[in-house]
Design an enzyme around this catalytic site. Structure first.
Site, PDB file in Angstrom:
ATOM      1  N   HIS A   1       0.854  -1.187   0.000  1.00  0.00           N
ATOM      2  CA  HIS A   1       0.000   0.000   0.000  1.00  0.00           C
ATOM      3  C   HIS A   1       0.891   1.240   0.000  1.00  0.00           C
ATOM      4  CE1 HIS A   1      -4.063  -1.674   1.588  1.00  0.00           C
ATOM      5  NE2 HIS A   1      -3.432  -2.568   0.851  1.00  0.00           N
TER       6      HIS A   1
ATOM      7  N   GLU B   1       0.901   3.972   1.710  1.00  0.00           N
ATOM      8  CA  GLU B   1       1.344   4.452   3.022  1.00  0.00           C
ATOM      9  C   GLU B   1       2.495   3.602   3.563  1.00  0.00           C
ATOM     10  OE1 GLU B   1      -3.271   4.854   3.074  1.00  0.00           O
ATOM     11  OE2 GLU B   1      -1.754   3.624   2.091  1.00  0.00           O
TER      12      GLU B   1
ATOM     13  N   CYS C   1      -6.805   2.377   5.055  1.00  0.00           N
ATOM     14  CA  CYS C   1      -7.459   1.144   5.503  1.00  0.00           C
ATOM     15  C   CYS C   1      -6.991   0.823   6.930  1.00  0.00           C
ATOM     16  CB  CYS C   1      -7.100  -0.012   4.559  1.00  0.00           C
ATOM     17  SG  CYS C   1      -5.370  -0.551   4.708  1.00  0.00           S
TER      18      CYS C   1
ATOM     19  N   CYS D   1      -3.091   0.224   7.156  1.00  0.00           N
ATOM     20  CA  CYS D   1      -2.297   1.442   7.038  1.00  0.00           C
ATOM     21  C   CYS D   1      -2.533   2.381   8.218  1.00  0.00           C
ATOM     22  CB  CYS D   1      -2.583   2.127   5.716  1.00  0.00           C
ATOM     23  SG  CYS D   1      -2.002   1.136   4.315  1.00  0.00           S
TER      24      CYS D   1
END
Length: 154
Positions: A56, A58, A86, A89
């Site tokens: 992801h 992040e 999410c 993260c």
């Protein structure tokens, strides 16, 4: 021409990162981490490209920032992300002790900074995150909606 605020300038770079994700067929989410007025790390979604849930935007940016600062604690950094994080993260942001996150648009289907859950303000956690959203919101939202419209047409 209107001069961009620092928040807009950093979010514009996060959007640029998100567009890199879109070019490789991933959901267009981008992130930058700022320390002492400078972008020290960038990340974009690479889940499909790297074949891992962990890629992801992040998490990619947190890993880079930690390496640059030589510490897992990112206590003096600000994160700019195009979409509300999410649960994975949001948890990583809390764990990294990032004090402030500025977000483009909320994610009503999976966001964990206020939409579904608010992991940034759990009373029993030892770290809270100052969270703002709405910086370049229309552009961030349209980028996501456009991506999924094109995906549905395929």
């Amino acid at each position: 021409m209107k001069k961009l605020s620092d928040d807009e300038r950093y979010m514009r770079e996060a959007i640029r990162q998100a567009k890199k994700a879109e070019k490789i067929g991933d959901v267009p989410i981008g992130c930058v981490i700022v320390y002492d007025g400078k972008i020290i790390a960038r990340g974009y979604n690479r889940r499909n490209k790297d074949k891992t849930t962990l890629a992801h935007a992040e998490l990619v940016a947190i890993k880079k920032a930690s390496k640059i600062l030589g510490d897992w604690r990112l206590e003096e950094c600000t994160m700019y992300i195009t979409l509300e994080p999410c649960q994975m993260c949001a948890g990583a942001i809390v764990q990294a002790r990032i004090p402030k996150v500025i977000c483009g648009c909320m994610n009503p289907k999976a966001g964990c900074a206020g939409s579904i859950l608010d992991l940034f303000h759990v009373d029993k956690f030892n770290h809270k995150v100052d969270f703002e959203y709405g910086i370049m919101e229309d552009e961030c939202r349209e980028m996501m909606q456009s991506f999924f419209r094109k995906l549905r047409k395929k």
